[in-house]
Design a protein around this motif. Structure first.
Motif, PDB file in Angstrom:
ATOM      1  N   TYR A 152       0.845  -1.202   0.000  1.00  0.00           N
ATOM      2  CA  TYR A 152       0.000   0.000   0.000  1.00  0.00           C
ATOM      3  C   TYR A 152       0.875   1.244   0.000  1.00  0.00           C
ATOM      4  CZ  TYR A 152      -4.108  -2.894   1.212  1.00  0.00           C
ATOM      5  OH  TYR A 152      -5.125  -3.799   1.203  1.00  0.00           O
ATOM      6  N   GLU A 153       1.967   1.221   0.773  1.00  0.00           N
ATOM      7  CA  GLU A 153       2.876   2.362   0.844  1.00  0.00           C
ATOM      8  C   GLU A 153       3.475   2.668  -0.521  1.00  0.00           C
ATOM      9  OE1 GLU A 153       3.150  -0.294   2.945  1.00  0.00           O
ATOM     10  OE2 GLU A 153       2.421   0.591   4.807  1.00  0.00           O
ATOM     11  N   GLU A 154       3.919   1.630  -1.230  1.00  0.00           N
ATOM     12  CA  GLU A 154       4.517   1.825  -2.557  1.00  0.00           C
ATOM     13  C   GLU A 154       3.497   2.429  -3.528  1.00  0.00           C
ATOM     14  OE1 GLU A 154       7.857  -1.708  -2.903  1.00  0.00           O
ATOM     15  OE2 GLU A 154       5.741  -2.293  -2.983  1.00  0.00           O
ATOM     16  N   LEU A 155       2.263   1.925  -3.454  1.00  0.00           N
ATOM     17  CA  LEU A 155       1.221   2.440  -4.347  1.00  0.00           C
ATOM     18  C   LEU A 155       0.846   3.886  -3.997  1.00  0.00           C
ATOM     19  CD1 LEU A 155      -1.007  -0.747  -4.613  1.00  0.00           C
ATOM     20  CD2 LEU A 155       0.351   0.287  -6.446  1.00  0.00           C
ATOM     21  N   ALA A 156       0.779   4.199  -2.691  1.00  0.00           N
ATOM     22  CA  ALA A 156       0.459   5.567  -2.269  1.00  0.00           C
ATOM     23  C   ALA A 156       1.526   6.526  -2.782  1.00  0.00           C
ATOM     24  CB  ALA A 156       0.355   5.645  -0.742  1.00  0.00           C
ATOM     25  N   SER A 157       2.761   6.119  -2.698  1.00  0.00           N
ATOM     26  CA  SER A 157       3.856   6.947  -3.191  1.00  0.00           C
ATOM     27  C   SER A 157       3.781   7.082  -4.713  1.00  0.00           C
ATOM     28  CB  SER A 157       5.181   6.323  -2.767  1.00  0.00           C
ATOM     29  OG  SER A 157       6.254   6.996  -3.354  1.00  0.00           O
ATOM     30  N   ARG A 158       3.517   5.984  -5.370  1.00  0.00           N
ATOM     31  CA  ARG A 158       3.451   5.976  -6.843  1.00  0.00           C
ATOM     32  C   ARG A 158       2.349   6.899  -7.367  1.00  0.00           C
ATOM     33  NH1 ARG A 158       2.621   0.382 -10.152  1.00  0.00           N
ATOM     34  NH2 ARG A 158       2.324   1.283 -12.205  1.00  0.00           N
ATOM     35  N   PHE A 159       1.199   6.872  -6.688  1.00  0.00           N
ATOM     36  CA  PHE A 159       0.065   7.692  -7.132  1.00  0.00           C
ATOM     37  C   PHE A 159       0.019   9.057  -6.427  1.00  0.00           C
ATOM     38  CE2 PHE A 159      -1.255   3.472  -8.475  1.00  0.00           C
ATOM     39  CZ  PHE A 159      -1.782   3.727  -9.734  1.00  0.00           C
ATOM     40  N   ALA A 160       0.973   9.308  -5.556  1.00  0.00           N
ATOM     41  CA  ALA A 160       1.091  10.585  -4.835  1.00  0.00           C
ATOM     42  C   ALA A 160      -0.169  10.915  -4.056  1.00  0.00           C
ATOM     43  CB  ALA A 160       1.462  11.718  -5.794  1.00  0.00           C
ATOM     44  N   VAL A 161      -0.636   9.904  -3.286  1.00  0.00           N
ATOM     45  CA  VAL A 161      -1.801  10.092  -2.424  1.00  0.00           C
ATOM     46  C   VAL A 161      -1.432   9.611  -1.023  1.00  0.00           C
ATOM     47  CG1 VAL A 161      -3.492   9.888  -4.290  1.00  0.00           C
ATOM     48  CG2 VAL A 161      -2.820   7.855  -3.007  1.00  0.00           C
ATOM     49  N   PRO A 162      -2.133  10.074  -0.006  1.00  0.00           N
ATOM     50  CA  PRO A 162      -1.877   9.576   1.355  1.00  0.00           C
ATOM     51  C   PRO A 162      -2.181   8.076   1.454  1.00  0.00           C
ATOM     52  CG  PRO A 162      -3.206  11.577   1.420  1.00  0.00           C
ATOM     53  CD  PRO A 162      -3.113  11.155  -0.013  1.00  0.00           C
ATOM     54  N   LEU A 163      -1.507   7.417   2.397  1.00  0.00           N
ATOM     55  CA  LEU A 163      -1.664   5.970   2.582  1.00  0.00           C
ATOM     56  C   LEU A 163      -3.127   5.593   2.828  1.00  0.00           C
ATOM     57  CD1 LEU A 163      -0.452   3.146   2.939  1.00  0.00           C
ATOM     58  CD2 LEU A 163       0.047   3.746   5.314  1.00  0.00           C
ATOM     59  N   ASN A 164      -3.824   6.327   3.677  1.00  0.00           N
ATOM     60  CA  ASN A 164      -5.231   5.998   3.955  1.00  0.00           C
ATOM     61  C   ASN A 164      -6.105   6.160   2.708  1.00  0.00           C
ATOM     62  OD1 ASN A 164      -4.886   5.185   6.576  1.00  0.00           O
ATOM     63  ND2 ASN A 164      -5.216   7.237   7.444  1.00  0.00           N
ATOM     64  N   THR A 165      -5.780   7.118   1.857  1.00  0.00           N
ATOM     65  CA  THR A 165      -6.526   7.293   0.607  1.00  0.00           C
ATOM     66  C   THR A 165      -6.344   6.062  -0.277  1.00  0.00           C
ATOM     67  OG1 THR A 165      -6.266   9.695   0.718  1.00  0.00           O
ATOM     68  CG2 THR A 165      -6.811   8.760  -1.437  1.00  0.00           C
ATOM     69  N   MET A 166      -5.094   5.552  -0.336  1.00  0.00           N
ATOM     70  CA  MET A 166      -4.831   4.340  -1.145  1.00  0.00           C
ATOM     71  C   MET A 166      -5.616   3.156  -0.593  1.00  0.00           C
ATOM     72  SD  MET A 166      -3.623   2.797  -3.691  1.00  0.00           S
ATOM     73  CE  MET A 166      -2.827   4.198  -4.409  1.00  0.00           C
ATOM     74  N   ARG A 167      -5.658   3.014   0.719  1.00  0.00           N
ATOM     75  CA  ARG A 167      -6.441   1.910   1.322  1.00  0.00           C
ATOM     76  C   ARG A 167      -7.919   2.038   0.942  1.00  0.00           C
ATOM     77  NH1 ARG A 167      -3.374   2.324   6.966  1.00  0.00           N
ATOM     78  NH2 ARG A 167      -1.715   0.827   6.546  1.00  0.00           N
ATOM     79  N   THR A 168      -8.430   3.255   0.971  1.00  0.00           N
ATOM     80  CA  THR A 168      -9.838   3.501   0.608  1.00  0.00           C
ATOM     81  C   THR A 168     -10.064   3.169  -0.868  1.00  0.00           C
ATOM     82  OG1 THR A 168     -10.009   5.234   2.292  1.00  0.00           O
ATOM     83  CG2 THR A 168     -11.681   5.243   0.559  1.00  0.00           C
ATOM     84  N   TRP A 169      -9.163   3.611  -1.735  1.00  0.00           N
ATOM     85  CA  TRP A 169      -9.286   3.290  -3.169  1.00  0.00           C
ATOM     86  C   TRP A 169      -9.394   1.777  -3.370  1.00  0.00           C
ATOM     87  CZ3 TRP A 169      -5.230   6.141  -6.718  1.00  0.00           C
ATOM     88  CH2 TRP A 169      -5.496   7.516  -6.758  1.00  0.00           C
ATOM     89  N   LEU A 170      -8.487   1.067  -2.743  1.00  0.00           N
ATOM     90  CA  LEU A 170      -8.427  -0.395  -2.949  1.00  0.00           C
ATOM     91  C   LEU A 170      -9.667  -1.076  -2.372  1.00  0.00           C
ATOM     92  CD1 LEU A 170      -4.635  -1.005  -2.274  1.00  0.00           C
ATOM     93  CD2 LEU A 170      -5.819  -1.095  -4.474  1.00  0.00           C
ATOM     94  N   ARG A 171     -10.087  -0.671  -1.167  1.00  0.00           N
ATOM     95  CA  ARG A 171     -11.270  -1.290  -0.566  1.00  0.00           C
ATOM     96  C   ARG A 171     -12.500  -1.044  -1.431  1.00  0.00           C
ATOM     97  NH1 ARG A 171     -14.067   1.396   2.933  1.00  0.00           N
ATOM     98  NH2 ARG A 171     -12.303   2.515   3.818  1.00  0.00           N
ATOM     99  N   ARG A 172     -12.724   0.196  -1.841  1.00  0.00           N
ATOM    100  CA  ARG A 172     -13.898   0.525  -2.666  1.00  0.00           C
ATOM    101  C   ARG A 172     -13.824  -0.148  -4.041  1.00  0.00           C
ATOM    102  NH1 ARG A 172     -14.547   6.943  -1.139  1.00  0.00           N
ATOM    103  NH2 ARG A 172     -15.344   6.593   0.958  1.00  0.00           N
ATOM    104  N   SER A 173     -12.636  -0.232  -4.589  1.00  0.00           N
ATOM    105  CA  SER A 173     -12.467  -0.887  -5.900  1.00  0.00           C
ATOM    106  C   SER A 173     -12.787  -2.368  -5.797  1.00  0.00           C
ATOM    107  CB  SER A 173     -11.041  -0.686  -6.410  1.00  0.00           C
ATOM    108  OG  SER A 173     -10.786   0.684  -6.652  1.00  0.00           O
TER     109      SER A 173
END
Length: 183
Positions: A152-173
């Protein structure tokens, strides 16, 4: 000194060998071994192997002397054929034997069965369709997390979003993918 031809003498010696005449066999060896050794050496190209082969050739001659039919071929031609065939057999034996095709049939196929491959293909098509319904960056994040193994950390960095935002993206997706796949 013999009044018969050398060929006739050799034919007579072969005939006597067929009757298990050891003295005739000794004479046959003395008169023909140099020529037969030359044949085996020329084919095998190894002196020690040719020496071993010539001994085996004379064992065959002793065992098969009754198979020689005078008049069909010259006696020396018959002897050369025995030596040549034996040397060629040794040459073939040097090569590794190809595995029998039946052995290959016994090797289990580690891949999926045709039925499983068809089902997998169909499911892969459905997953690709459902991923296509997501926003492109969300679909890429899902692929990165669950197919490519990014954290999740790598993806948050890659997409330039906060870690919690990445978790939300993945859960909703994943919720959207589940809904798509169950309909």
């Amino acid at each position: 000194m013999s009044t018969t031809s050398p060929s006739r003498d050799i034919a007579d010696l072969i005939a006597r060998c067929a009757l298990r005449d050891r003295a005739a066999f000794r004479l046959l060896y003395e008169r023909t071994s140099a020529k037969l050794f030359g044949v085996t050496l020329r084919i095998l190209k190894d002196r020690s192997e040719a020496e071993e082969a010539i001994q085996e050739v004379y064992v065959k001659i002793w065992q098969r002397a009754d198979r020689y039919v005078a008049g069909n071929t010259s006696p020396i031609s018959w002897l050369v054929a025995v030596a040549r065939n034996h040397a060629l057999d040794r040459l073939r034996a040097r090569r590794p034997a190809a595995d029998d095709i039946d052995v290959a049939l016994e090797i289990p196929d580690s891949g999926p069965s045709p039925e499983r491959a068809a089902v997998d293909s169909e499911e892969r098509g459905r997953i690709d369709h459902c991923l296509g319904l997501l926003d492109p960056d969300r679909a890429e994040a899902v692929r990165g997390a669950y197919l490519d193994g990014y954290s999740y950390e790598e993806l948050a960095s890659r997409f330039a979003v906060p870690l919690n935002t990445m978790r939300t993206w993945l859960r909703r997706s994943l919720i959207k993918l589940k809904e798509c796949l169950t309909t």
